[in-house]
Design a protein around this motif. Structure first.
Motif, PDB file in Angstrom:
ATOM      1  N   SER A 266       0.832  -1.198   0.000  1.00 32.64           N
ATOM      2  CA  SER A 266       0.000   0.000   0.000  1.00 32.64           C
ATOM      3  C   SER A 266       0.871   1.254   0.000  1.00 32.64           C
ATOM      4  O   SER A 266       2.092   1.190   0.146  1.00 32.64           O
ATOM      5  CB  SER A 266      -0.916   0.022   1.237  1.00 32.64           C
ATOM      6  OG  SER A 266      -0.227   0.539   2.360  1.00 32.64           O
ATOM      7  N   HIS A 267       0.220   2.386  -0.137  1.00 36.30           N
ATOM      8  CA  HIS A 267       0.922   3.671  -0.128  1.00 36.30           C
ATOM      9  C   HIS A 267       1.446   4.040   1.254  1.00 36.30           C
ATOM     10  O   HIS A 267       2.110   5.066   1.401  1.00 36.30           O
ATOM     11  CB  HIS A 267       0.007   4.769  -0.663  1.00 36.30           C
ATOM     12  CG  HIS A 267      -1.302   4.913   0.047  1.00 36.30           C
ATOM     13  ND1 HIS A 267      -2.137   3.843   0.301  1.00 36.30           N
ATOM     14  CD2 HIS A 267      -1.933   5.998   0.572  1.00 36.30           C
ATOM     15  CE1 HIS A 267      -3.215   4.259   0.927  1.00 36.30           C
ATOM     16  NE2 HIS A 267      -3.110   5.553   1.116  1.00 36.30           N
ATOM     17  N   PHE A 268       1.158   3.208   2.250  1.00 35.38           N
ATOM     18  CA  PHE A 268       1.659   3.465   3.600  1.00 35.38           C
ATOM     19  C   PHE A 268       3.051   2.888   3.825  1.00 35.38           C
ATOM     20  O   PHE A 268       3.685   3.174   4.833  1.00 35.38           O
ATOM     21  CB  PHE A 268       0.691   2.901   4.648  1.00 35.38           C
ATOM     22  CG  PHE A 268      -0.601   3.654   4.727  1.00 35.38           C
ATOM     23  CD1 PHE A 268      -0.664   4.906   5.312  1.00 35.38           C
ATOM     24  CD2 PHE A 268      -1.769   3.114   4.211  1.00 35.38           C
ATOM     25  CE1 PHE A 268      -1.856   5.616   5.379  1.00 35.38           C
ATOM     26  CE2 PHE A 268      -2.969   3.804   4.275  1.00 35.38           C
ATOM     27  CZ  PHE A 268      -3.011   5.059   4.855  1.00 35.38           C
ATOM     28  N   GLY A 269       3.538   2.043   2.910  1.00 38.16           N
ATOM     29  CA  GLY A 269       4.910   1.597   3.029  1.00 38.16           C
ATOM     30  C   GLY A 269       5.123   0.103   2.973  1.00 38.16           C
ATOM     31  O   GLY A 269       4.180  -0.691   3.005  1.00 38.16           O
ATOM     32  N   ASN A 272       3.944  -2.029   6.043  1.00 38.32           N
ATOM     33  CA  ASN A 272       2.617  -1.670   6.540  1.00 38.32           C
ATOM     34  C   ASN A 272       1.535  -2.417   5.769  1.00 38.32           C
ATOM     35  O   ASN A 272       1.489  -2.340   4.542  1.00 38.32           O
ATOM     36  CB  ASN A 272       2.414  -0.150   6.408  1.00 38.32           C
ATOM     37  CG  ASN A 272       1.301   0.375   7.285  1.00 38.32           C
ATOM     38  OD1 ASN A 272       0.228  -0.201   7.334  1.00 38.32           O
ATOM     39  ND2 ASN A 272       1.572   1.470   7.984  1.00 38.32           N
ATOM     40  N   GLU A 273       0.694  -3.158   6.463  1.00 39.29           N
ATOM     41  CA  GLU A 273      -0.359  -3.941   5.801  1.00 39.29           C
ATOM     42  C   GLU A 273      -1.694  -3.193   5.737  1.00 39.29           C
ATOM     43  O   GLU A 273      -2.720  -3.765   5.436  1.00 39.29           O
ATOM     44  CB  GLU A 273      -0.541  -5.269   6.533  1.00 39.29           C
ATOM     45  CG  GLU A 273       0.700  -6.150   6.466  1.00 39.29           C
ATOM     46  CD  GLU A 273       0.491  -7.507   7.096  1.00 39.29           C
ATOM     47  OE1 GLU A 273      -0.623  -7.746   7.633  1.00 39.29           O
ATOM     48  OE2 GLU A 273       1.423  -8.333   7.075  1.00 39.29           O
ATOM     49  N   ARG A 274      -1.674  -1.927   6.038  1.00 40.26           N
ATOM     50  CA  ARG A 274      -2.883  -1.099   6.003  1.00 40.26           C
ATOM     51  C   ARG A 274      -3.160  -0.647   4.571  1.00 40.26           C
ATOM     52  O   ARG A 274      -2.259  -0.147   3.882  1.00 40.26           O
ATOM     53  CB  ARG A 274      -2.684   0.107   6.915  1.00 40.26           C
ATOM     54  CG  ARG A 274      -3.818   1.103   6.929  1.00 40.26           C
ATOM     55  CD  ARG A 274      -3.453   2.276   7.835  1.00 40.26           C
ATOM     56  NE  ARG A 274      -4.405   3.358   7.714  1.00 40.26           N
ATOM     57  CZ  ARG A 274      -4.203   4.586   8.210  1.00 40.26           C
ATOM     58  NH1 ARG A 274      -3.075   4.835   8.849  1.00 40.26           N
ATOM     59  NH2 ARG A 274      -5.112   5.517   8.071  1.00 40.26           N
ATOM     60  N   TRP A 275      -4.380  -0.789   4.109  1.00 43.60           N
ATOM     61  CA  TRP A 275      -4.737  -0.422   2.744  1.00 43.60           C
ATOM     62  C   TRP A 275      -5.485   0.911   2.681  1.00 43.60           C
ATOM     63  O   TRP A 275      -5.515   1.551   1.635  1.00 43.60           O
ATOM     64  CB  TRP A 275      -5.604  -1.497   2.101  1.00 43.60           C
ATOM     65  CG  TRP A 275      -4.880  -2.814   1.988  1.00 43.60           C
ATOM     66  CD1 TRP A 275      -5.033  -3.919   2.780  1.00 43.60           C
ATOM     67  CD2 TRP A 275      -3.846  -3.156   1.056  1.00 43.60           C
ATOM     68  NE1 TRP A 275      -4.183  -4.922   2.390  1.00 43.60           N
ATOM     69  CE2 TRP A 275      -3.422  -4.469   1.333  1.00 43.60           C
ATOM     70  CE3 TRP A 275      -3.229  -2.468  -0.003  1.00 43.60           C
ATOM     71  CZ2 TRP A 275      -2.431  -5.130   0.601  1.00 43.60           C
ATOM     72  CZ3 TRP A 275      -2.234  -3.108  -0.730  1.00 43.60           C
ATOM     73  CH2 TRP A 275      -1.848  -4.416  -0.431  1.00 43.60           C
TER      74      TRP A 275
END
Length: 276
Positions: A266-269, A272-275
């Motif tokens: 994702s765009h969080f890095g 990071n598994e947050r979408w």
């Protein structure tokens, strides 16, 4: 150091914002590929305004177009390219079909749309990457960023539910292509390839000068947002401005190394598994 970038699918939306953002640094050379001048007015205007912006007509679904673009880009960049951003995307030939479940479509109609979507969303980025490899090999950073989508994440699709079937299928295939190219030898050459979901970005704000969204697409988009908001309570339901999305994804690819190559993130890095 001169930083050279090619953005495929640069006529509008995130692609145009990548060109706009990166070209603000006059040391960068940014080339935007566009499929049709009809939809690329802003890109063409930007190329007139900034000497470090170049616009090249190229439909990524057509090999001859990409080959021609590589030749033109090579002359502009003196044969060296640092970053390729594959942003071109095909959503649906008709707005009413964007979110239509697969089992509700006629076989002939569905086959035609799948072929069109795969050509742009999967085949196009693979061919574009392949044909630009000589320039990337001569570049400083050897990086390829394939713009994917959270609609290509199976858990998101099942949990939300997020129903944009043809788009989801072809972007999920792009994610696998990113991994396949990585393990096929490019990582060993020092390449960094990532498929990145940009989250939810507002590429058609209310004050946009582009044509307004089709009512069907606007309705489907609202329903998708509502489903995502219900499924992911920590998301505020507000789409990011394109500029924010571009900065976040570029930060990810700039920090990435060949060791992380092949991942769909994702765009969080990277970690990071947050979408959303």
């Amino acid at each position: 150091m001169v930083y050279s970038v090619v953005v495929a699918g640069a006529s509008r939306g995130l692609g145009l914002e990548y060109v706009n953002f990166l070209s603000k640094d006059s040391a960068n050379i940014v080339i935007g590929l566009y499929s049709s001048s009809y939809s690329a007015a802003k890109l063409l205007d930007l190329a007139k305004e900034r000497q470090n912006v170049h616009a090249i007509q190229a439909d990524v679904g057509k090999v001859n177009d990409i080959q021609s673009a590589v030749g033109q880009a090579s002359r502009i960049l003196d044969g060296k390219l640092d970053l390729l951003i594959n942003n071109a995307a095909f959503f649906s030939g008709e707005p009413a079909k964007l979110c239509a479940p697969l089992h509700t479509r006629s076989a002939e109609d569905l086959e035609a749309e799948l072929h069109a979507a795969f050509q742009v969303n999967t085949v196009g980025p693979i061919l574009t990457a392949n044909l630009f490899l000589p320039l990337l090999r001569a570049g400083h950073t050897k990086k390829i960023m394939n713009i994917s989508t959270l609609a290509g994440v199976m858990d998101v699709v099942l949990h939300a539910p997020l129903v944009v079937p043809v788009y989801s299928i072809t972007k999920a295939a792009l994610n696998m292509a990113t991994a396949a190219m990585t393990v096929g030898g490019l990582r060993e050459e020092g390449f960094t390839l990532l498929a990145i979901s940009p989250g939810v970005s507002n590429t058609n704000p209310p004050d946009a000068t582009d044509a307004p969204l089709d009512p069907q697409i606007a309705s489907d988009t609202k329903r998708i947002y509502e489903n995502l908001r219900t499924a992911y309570l920590d998301w505020d339901g507000v789409a990011d401005a394109p500029g924010k999305t571009v900065r976040m994804t570029l930060d990810v690819i700039n920090k990435a190394t060949p060791a992380q190559s092949g991942k769909f993130i994702s765009h969080f890095g990277i970690e990071n598994e947050r979408w959303l």
